[in-house]
Enzyme design. Sequence first.
Site, PDB file in Angstrom:
ATOM      1  N   ILE A  72       0.736  -1.349   0.212  1.00 16.39           N
ATOM      2  CA  ILE A  72       0.475   0.368  -0.245  1.00 16.39           C
ATOM      3  C   ILE A  72       0.831   1.355  -0.052  1.00 16.39           C
ATOM      4  CG2 ILE A  72      -1.601   1.423   1.396  1.00 16.39           C
ATOM      5  CD1 ILE A  72      -1.900  -1.417   2.604  1.00 16.39           C
ATOM      6  N   CYS A  73       0.449   1.820  -0.589  1.00 18.64           N
ATOM      7  CA  CYS A  73       1.026   3.344  -1.161  1.00 18.64           C
ATOM      8  C   CYS A  73       0.137   4.201   0.060  1.00 18.64           C
ATOM      9  CB  CYS A  73       1.915   3.949  -2.466  1.00 18.64           C
ATOM     10  SG  CYS A  73       2.495   5.501  -2.634  1.00 18.64           S
ATOM     11  N   LEU A  74       0.297   4.782   0.866  1.00 18.49           N
ATOM     12  CA  LEU A  74       0.079   5.489   1.916  1.00 18.49           C
ATOM     13  C   LEU A  74       0.492   6.342   2.827  1.00 18.49           C
ATOM     14  CD1 LEU A  74      -2.995   7.194   2.217  1.00 18.49           C
ATOM     15  CD2 LEU A  74      -3.137   5.399   4.224  1.00 18.49           C
TER      16      LEU A  74
END
Length: 175
Positions: free
Chosen positions: A105-107
Amino acid sequence: MLTLASKLKRDDGLRGSRTAASAADSTRRVSVRDKLLVKGTCKVHFPDPNKLHCFQLTVTPDEGYYQGGKFQFETEVPDAYNMVPPRVRCLTRMWHPNITETGEICLSLLREHSIDGTGWAPTRTLKDVVWGLNSLFTDLLNFDDPLNIEAAEHHLRDKEDFRNKVDDYIKRYAR
């Protein structure tokens, strides 16, 4: 990368200058986050009631490309929490620019260190993580700084075919 902090800053800019109403704006923003859980787009499940540091979050978007899907996230809160962020992985295979098919996840708020300073901070809470994950399906959906470059390029090339592929993944993996 679009970050939670930049989104909130952008929203504040749209409201105009911050005056005495800033406290009300902050309260309203928090209540919106709280409503996410009440509204039913996010549900928490503890697979093992003896391990409260490990839980699953189900996000069921009610708008946008991912509407109608149920997306599972596995969250583990480490011993060093809240000095370090929880570890989150997506269990549902999906076609998304900010989530790989293998669950990365890219957060920004899930990063312990961030170049732009918007990563994890001890003042963040699990509620922020829930809000951020839910927002990846709506207002934090980011095609400009993707983790899954192929999905982002697909969207730029052919939005209708991108939507069809998202729908196909939802039918196969997210029901």
